[in-house]
Design a protein around this motif. Structure first.
Motif, mmCIF file in Angstrom:
data_model
loop_
_atom_site.group_PDB
_atom_site.id
_atom_site.type_symbol
_atom_site.label_atom_id
_atom_site.label_comp_id
_atom_site.label_asym_id
_atom_site.label_seq_id
_atom_site.Cartn_x
_atom_site.Cartn_y
_atom_site.Cartn_z
ATOM 1 N N ILE A 72 -2.761 -9.689 2.332
ATOM 2 C CA ILE A 72 -2.546 -9.584 0.884
ATOM 3 C C ILE A 72 -2.898 -8.182 0.399
ATOM 4 N N ALA A 73 -4.019 -7.641 0.905
ATOM 5 C CA ALA A 73 -4.422 -6.284 0.529
ATOM 6 C C ALA A 73 -3.400 -5.259 0.988
ATOM 7 N N TRP A 106 4.868 2.527 -6.035
ATOM 8 C CA TRP A 106 4.780 3.101 -7.382
ATOM 9 C C TRP A 106 4.445 4.586 -7.321
ATOM 10 N N SER A 107 3.515 4.931 -6.445
ATOM 11 C CA SER A 107 3.079 6.325 -6.363
ATOM 12 C C SER A 107 4.216 7.245 -5.937
ATOM 13 N N LEU A 124 1.130 8.980 0.779
ATOM 14 C CA LEU A 124 1.325 8.001 -0.287
ATOM 15 C C LEU A 124 2.770 7.532 -0.339
ATOM 16 N N LYS A 125 3.248 7.059 0.804
ATOM 17 C CA LYS A 125 4.597 6.523 0.931
ATOM 18 C C LYS A 125 4.515 5.246 1.757
ATOM 19 N N PRO A 126 5.176 4.166 1.344
ATOM 20 C CA PRO A 126 5.028 2.889 2.057
ATOM 21 C C PRO A 126 5.346 2.963 3.543
ATOM 22 N N ALA A 166 0.794 -1.458 -0.287
ATOM 23 C CA ALA A 166 2.168 -0.982 -0.131
ATOM 24 C C ALA A 166 2.868 -0.889 -1.489
ATOM 25 N N LEU A 167 2.592 -1.849 -2.362
ATOM 26 C CA LEU A 167 3.173 -1.810 -3.705
ATOM 27 C C LEU A 167 2.630 -0.620 -4.485
#
Length: 408
Positions: A176-177, A187-188, A276-278, A182-183
């Motif tokens: 879950i974390a 956004w970032s 900072l990219k999924p 990732a979400l």
């Protein structure tokens, strides 16, 4: 009683240090105007091998903090140690980098803006481009008593379940974390730049400097906590997933390399694969588990002992080396930038990497063995490996009577 030292943590820190230095050496050469396409492509591919470096430092910082958390110590004493061992060296090197990037004229020294700029560097370092990490990680150290208290409550909650059930619950929480993280990165990477234009200046500044914010790296900190409390389980996970993780890493490595080459156009843009990219996040987790599993595998092979001893030594002096390596790289670049390297940029990068990594570690080793050198490179490597465990408590809290127990 002090807990046994986890050998692979120091070795992993050594690998992370080498990855960071290589990353910055690549950045030095890949943007030069005379670089040819084959070298540019090779450096771009090599760059993705370094992505795990900085997040691994976050992971290891958390692992050490939580693993050593079973002896009472007051918060003022704790934060004083952290300030002495981490922030004071940061301040010293901030001054060094600021002075080295300024005009050395006598008029500059008498200018009030010279010192104003130096103070700003101690909050948002720019001259020492790598020092942002110290600003970010120190936020975790400041807030760690709260994290430790939360972890203690989680432990108390999990003790009511069987070992198997505990592992399942921890796995569910981490998944879950990971999804939430990732979400946040989604956004970032794709949305926050547009948000900042519609927000008040304060919030706009926070978004613009979000890489300095500890929240943007919270998942790696959580991973470190899990590794500290469930060391045997973590080791088993790293070893069991090793064969499959090789294929996951290769697939992500090829996908991200292809994406960078396509989106960069004629000039390679390394920022496409920012932390900072999924997709970079998934690659980093894969690299972290893969590196951990490989280090555990090497522990079974006596022939690897020289290599492991080298990584151990690098890990012991990695903090000072990290602080110094950008200065060493700048010194070398002063001589290499005027040169026309043609199709030798890839070779020059590797040679520079070896020199920078070695000289920086030498500087760290030298200061670590000089009186007062801890103010420059932090606590000596040998002392860093022999920290005594402690539990954090606020001044009004009662002293804990029981030591921390493993979750699994």
């Amino acid at each position: 009683m002090s807990k046994p030292r986890i050998a692979e943590w120091t070795e992993l820190r050594g690998l992370a240090y080498l990855a960071v230095v290589l990353q910055h050496c690549i950045g030095e050469y890949i943007y030069r105007s005379d670089i040819q396409q084959p070298d540019s492509v090779m450096l771009a591919m090599l760059y993705h091998l370094t992505r795990f470096g900085t997040p691994t430092f976050v992971f290891l910082s958390a692992a050490l903090l939580f693993y050593n958390g079973n002896k009472p110590i007051g918060y003022p004493r704790y934060i004083g140690r952290r300030f002495r061992d981490i922030y004071v060296p940061f301040l010293c090197w901030t001054v060094v980098y600021w002075i080295c990037t300024q005009n050395w004229s006598t008029a500059q020294w008498g200018n009030i803006y010279f010192y104003k700029g130096m103070l700003e560097e101690m909050i948002i370092p720019v001259s020492g481009y790598h020092l942002w990490f110290v600003v970010m990680i120190f936020q975790f150290y400041i807030l760690f008593p709260l994290f430790a208290k939360a972890a203690g409550r989680v432990q108390a909650f999990l003790r009511r379940y069987s070992t198997k059930r505990r592992k399942q619950l921890v796995l569910a929480v981490m998944l879950i974390a990971a999804a939430a993280y990732a979400l946040l990165l989604q956004w970032s990477y794709y949305d926050m730049s547009a948000w900042s234009t519609r927000l008040p200046s304060f919030w706009q500044t926070l978004l613009d400097y979000r890489t300095y914010n500890f929240v943007m790296y919270f998942f790696y900190f959580m991973l470190g906590a899990v590794c500290a409390y469930m060391t045997d389980t973590w080791r088993g996970l790293a070893q069991q997933t090793l064969p499959w993780n090789v294929f996951v890493f290769i697939g992500l490595f090829m996908l991200m390399g292809h994406t960078m080459l396509i989106q960069s156009g004629d000039t390679i843009n390394l920022n496409i694969s920012t932390y900072l990219k999924p997709s970079t996040f998934v690659l980093i987790v894969s690299q972290l588990l893969l590196s951990y599993g490989l280090l555990l595998h090497l522990q079974k092979d006596k022939r690897s002992e020289p290599f492991r001893r080298m990584l151990n030594w690098i890990g012991r002096y990695s903090f000072g080396g990290y602080l110094a390596h950008a200065l060493v790289l700048s010194f070398i670049s002063y001589f290499t930038r005027p040169l026309s390297l043609g199709d030798h940029h890839f070779t020059a990068t590797l040679i520079t990497f070896i020199v920078v990594a070695s000289v920086s570690l030498g500087i760290s080793w030298l200061f670590a063995h000089l009186p007062g050198g801890n103010w420059i490179v932090g606590s000596k490597g040998r002392q860093r490996l022999n920290w005594r465990p402690f539990r954090f408590q606020f001044p009004s809290s009662k002293r804990a009577s029981k030591s921390t127990q493993e979750l699994g």
